[in-house]
Enzyme design. Sequence first.
Site, PDB file in Angstrom:
ATOM      1  N   ASP A   1      45.752  55.620  16.960  1.00 33.85           N
ATOM      2  CA  ASP A   1      46.612  54.508  16.533  1.00 33.85           C
ATOM      3  C   ASP A   1      47.154  53.773  17.760  1.00 33.85           C
ATOM      4  O   ASP A   1      48.333  53.896  18.116  1.00 33.85           O
ATOM      5  CB  ASP A   1      47.742  55.069  15.658  1.00 33.85           C
TER       6      ASP A   1
ATOM      7  N   GLY B   1      58.881  49.688  10.617  1.00 35.16           N
ATOM      8  CA  GLY B   1      59.264  48.534  11.434  1.00 35.16           C
ATOM      9  C   GLY B   1      59.398  48.910  12.901  1.00 35.16           C
ATOM     10  O   GLY B   1      59.426  48.044  13.775  1.00 35.16           O
TER      11      GLY B   1
ATOM     12  N   SER C   1      57.198  51.018  14.233  1.00 32.68           N
ATOM     13  CA  SER C   1      55.818  51.308  14.622  1.00 32.68           C
ATOM     14  C   SER C   1      55.355  50.421  15.762  1.00 32.68           C
ATOM     15  O   SER C   1      55.692  49.238  15.810  1.00 32.68           O
ATOM     16  CB  SER C   1      54.876  51.046  13.451  1.00 32.68           C
ATOM     17  N   GLY C   2      54.565  51.012  16.639  1.00 34.55           N
ATOM     18  CA  GLY C   2      54.031  50.263  17.767  1.00 34.55           C
ATOM     19  C   GLY C   2      54.967  50.253  18.960  1.00 34.55           C
ATOM     20  O   GLY C   2      54.562  49.968  20.075  1.00 34.55           O
TER      21      GLY C   2
ATOM     22  N   HIS D   1      47.640  50.320  13.711  1.00 38.26           N
ATOM     23  CA  HIS D   1      47.906  50.026  12.294  1.00 38.26           C
ATOM     24  C   HIS D   1      48.781  48.779  12.125  1.00 38.26           C
ATOM     25  O   HIS D   1      48.859  48.220  11.044  1.00 38.26           O
ATOM     26  CB  HIS D   1      48.469  51.248  11.552  1.00 38.26           C
TER      27      HIS D   1
END
Length: 270
Positions: free
Chosen positions: A114, A209, A211-212, A63
């Site tokens: 994801d 922020g 995320s990932g 995402h």
Amino acid sequence: MGFWVLLSVILLVLQARSSIVGGKDAQKGSWPWIVYLLITDDRGFFSCGGSLLTEEWVLTAAHCVDPNDNPIPDNSFIRLGTHSLNEPSVFYRTISRIVSHPQYQKQRLAVLHDIALVKMSEKVSYSSLVKPMSLPKPSATFDSRSKCFVAGWGDVGNNGEYMANIPQTLQELELPIVKQSTCKKKFPGLTDNMLCAGSMKKGEDSCQGDSGGPLVCGSSGVLVQVGIVSFGKINGCALKGFPGVYTRVNPYMDFISETITSDRQASAEA
Ligand code: ARG
């Protein structure tokens, strides 16, 4: 009057101390495999975390680089060997390829598959501040007894507001893995390719922020990446009773290694 001034000062101090949400400043060099992504797309720009897998590949959440949002690789940057965003990083790279999981899909109750791999415009070299992350052995299992951590430059507390409080220094938080059945009750869209982590205490969680970025756990003395920060409850981070949801890395070992090796063959043939 004096009371309100004092209260604001206390709140400011508390805010400055709190982090990811409820974490603390990481020690410089203690997360050599974490990277900072600044992605520009059709709607503007935003930041994510990621982890370094090889000299040219970064693992992140799909995402963060959603093909529908049209990320612009030349205008997106990866910073490696970063501690404070105010200080120069060891490497800056643009993106040469984005490979999102073919079944990645945003749904109402969950984000499926994801996970994405991002290839950097140029290789980096390893040093004390820049190192690749280890992935778990296929047989390794992790549960509430595992020692796990998450880190990032994401919001330190948002009350539902997007990116309201961004720290400069990398924040880290120790957090437990939550039982899958408990997690499923909180997030009905949860699949076996996701896991929950978090104390479920109010004020401790990953957030916008982050995320990932990597969820890492100790496994026979080394830290391995068990998850990728993916999503949480819609109306805010660190709400009491709600952990964060992470993409499990283990089910995607083939996706990861096939993407990296097929790309290598393609470049060799070119
Ligand atoms: N989706 C968010 C991002 O893009 C991460 C949200 C994580 N939320 C949570 N409550 N753990 O940065």
